[in-house]
Scaffold this active site. Structure first.
Site, PDB file in Angstrom:
ATOM      1  CB  SER A  53      -0.983   0.002   1.179  1.00  0.00           C
ATOM      2  OG  SER A  53      -0.300   0.113   2.397  1.00  0.00           O
ATOM      3  CB  CYS A  83      -4.443  -7.324   0.494  1.00  0.00           C
ATOM      4  SG  CYS A  83      -3.144  -7.529   1.714  1.00  0.00           S
ATOM      5  CB  ILE A 140      -0.225 -12.493   1.734  1.00  0.00           C
ATOM      6  CG1 ILE A 140      -0.511 -13.888   1.162  1.00  0.00           C
ATOM      7  CG2 ILE A 140       1.247 -12.128   1.538  1.00  0.00           C
ATOM      8  CD1 ILE A 140      -0.350 -13.997  -0.315  1.00  0.00           C
ATOM      9  CG  HIS A 176      -4.371 -11.752  -1.537  1.00  0.00           C
ATOM     10  ND1 HIS A 176      -4.215 -10.559  -2.191  1.00  0.00           N
ATOM     11  CD2 HIS A 176      -3.666 -11.654  -0.381  1.00  0.00           C
ATOM     12  CE1 HIS A 176      -3.446  -9.766  -1.482  1.00  0.00           C
ATOM     13  NE2 HIS A 176      -3.097 -10.399  -0.374  1.00  0.00           N
ATOM     14  CD  GLU A 178      -5.850 -11.273  -5.376  1.00  0.00           C
ATOM     15  OE1 GLU A 178      -6.980 -11.349  -4.851  1.00  0.00           O
ATOM     16  OE2 GLU A 178      -4.896 -10.670  -4.842  1.00  0.00           O
TER      17      GLU A 178
END
Lengths: 200, 297
Positions: A53, A83, A140, A176, A178
């Site tokens: 971030s 996230c 994560i 996540h 994805e």
């Protein structure tokens, strides 16, 4: 309406944007990588991926993405953050305190489970459109949602804490989706985009 | 995770490598440099005792960074902190794991501790990145549990030629596998010195099962973009930043170049007024024993 009519941008400044694009395509959407604010003009929805971030915010700032995403949101176009994407979209961020867009009324703590050694996988259930469905979750260096505002609807929990939530057109996950083969969360987001597009 | 029944690194570890894609991982030797790197937009920092250019110049045994330095860097960084362990030095790796380092680089830049064997990476709760010069070496490391591969290049040289050679070798090695018939793959696995299950997986997928980054010789924004256009998914920059005349500016420019690697207008803009790059080395004039890339088996 055919499924191919939605075009969803994936913010491709840094992070796992390619995996999001792949998941969106599997859900029948068109996915486009977005590296400059002007590229948002042709998008019906936007994914802010996982990544760092701190890095994302710096790259966004450099290119004037903050006002562009605020405008995108004001136009009623859905945004999905995972996230780091959630951290960027939250109302408040802790550990450390940092700037965020404030498009969903939650308080997030960064790296709240610890370092990579403390990263983990878990299974849960998501209340998407329909009865609760099993959900595979990969966390994560994940953030935790510490406060949820009154307009925010939690859609899944891990140990009693919300990990997937929505406020209007903004969807966020601390994990996540994805990274897994299960596209349920992306399908849900694509449906949000289709509904917003039909309403516009 | 597993591919064709062969165990590889955990999904959460490969996932962290996925999160670093499109980013720049910068070598730092202290907290002050870590702060500069993070402020410039680094996706991660790599803690080490000396940058490769100094290791090359000063010689001696290059080891894991001092514990105190690693802790100082962890204190100031909000991004993931990586650190290097010597090839085969599993106790350095145990110490780095105990410190909570986010990624361990089993690195040829340090003096190898074992001339035959790499670390068993499955024995750790933190992920590993390893260097490679070709597809066979990449697949051997993945078979040992590496969650990320980086092509080696020639660290501390400021010369991109070796990085290009290694990235091209991996990419063309992958492309070649996709053209082979199933009956050819076992013999190919033998030639590559790589696990058959991984060779079959790559032949079908046309990519490695873990992210592939580039390292060793990146000194300018153009170098970073070159490696990205050649197929790297992120870049490591070692001496290139803190051996240049204006590290903060150069670091920021390399971050922009890595994101906008396909946009020559952006590359031209960020390449302006950068100050002096590090002084480079002609790698073809280095003696075999001076090369770092040949370490690893």
């Amino acid at each position: 309406m055919t499924e191919n009519e939605v075009r969803i941008g994936v913010l491709a400044l840094q992070g796992d944007f390619a995996l999001h694009a792949k998941a969106l395509v599997r859900c029948g959407a068109e996915a486009v990588e977005v590296r400059k604010p002007a590229e948002l003009a042709t998008c019906d929805g936007l994914v802010i991926p996982g990544g760092e971030s701190t890095t994302l915010l710096k790259l966004m700032d450099e290119w004037g993405f903050v006002p562009a995403i605020e405008k995108f949101h004001a136009e009623g176009k859905p945004i999905f953050g995972t996230c780091a994407g959630l951290i960027v979209l939250a109302r408040e961020v802790e550990n450390p305190r940092q700037f965020s867009l404030g498009l969903i009324d939650v308080t997030v703590e960064r790296n709240a489970y610890g370092r990579q050694r403390e990263s983990f996988e878990a299974s849960g259930a998501a209340r998407l459109d329909g009865p609760p469905a099993p959900l595979e979750m990969v966390f994560i260096r994940a953030p935790r949602i510490r406060r949820v505002g009154p307009g925010v609807e939690p859609l899944a929990e891990h140990r009693g804490e919300p990990v997937l939530a929505r406020q209007g057109t903004v969807l966020v996950a601390t994990f996540h989706p994805e990274l897994t083969e299960d596209t349920a969360v992306h399908r849900y987001f694509c449906d949000l985009v289709r509904r917003a597009q039909a309403a516009a | 995770m597993d591919v064709n029944g062969l165990r590889i690194a955990d999904r959460k570890h490969i996932g962290l490598a996925e999160m670093l894609k499109g980013g720049v991982i910068m070598d730092v030797t202290n907290a002050e440099q870590a702060k500069i790197a993070e402020d410039a937009g680094a996706a991660s920092v790599m803690a080490l005792e000396r940058v490769p250019a100094d290791i090359r110049k000063e010689g001696g045994v290059a080891r894991m960074a001092a514990v105190k330095k690693i802790k100082e860097i962890q204190q100031v960084a909000t991004i993931p902190v990586m650190a290097k362990a010597r090839i085969g030095h599993f106790v350095e790796a145990q110490i780095l794991e105990a410190l909570g380092v986010d990624f361990i680089d089993e690195s040829e830049v340090l003096t190898p501790a074992d001339e035959h064997f790499h670390i068993d990476k499955f024995a750790f709760r933190v992920p590993f990145v390893c260097g490679c010069r070709d597809l066979g070496e990449a697949l051997r490391r993945i078979g040992e549990g590496a969650a990320m591969i980086r092509t080696k290049g020639e660290a501390g040289s400021g010369n991109i030629v070796e990085a290009v050679r290694h990235m091209r070798a991996v990419v063309s090695g992958i492309r070649r596998l996709t053209t082979l018939g199933p009956e050819e793959l076992m013999a190919e696995a033998k030639t590559l010195g790589a696990p058959y299950e991984l060779v079959r997986w790559v032949a079908k997928a046309g990519k490695l099962p873990v992210p592939n980054f580039s390292a060793g010789g990146i000194a300018t924004p153009a170098d970073a973009a070159l490696m990205m256009q050649l197929g790297a998914e992120a870049v490591f920059v070692g001496s290139g930043i803190f051996k240049s005349s204006d590290p903060a500016k150069r670091a920021k420019a390399i971050v922009q170049a890595t994101t906008h690697f396909k946009d020559p207008d952006v590359l031209a803009r960020v390449s302006e007024e950068l100050g002096e790059p590090m002084v480079g080395l002609e790698t073809s004039k280095l003696a075999e024993k001076e090369l770092l890339q040949t370490r690893g088996w």
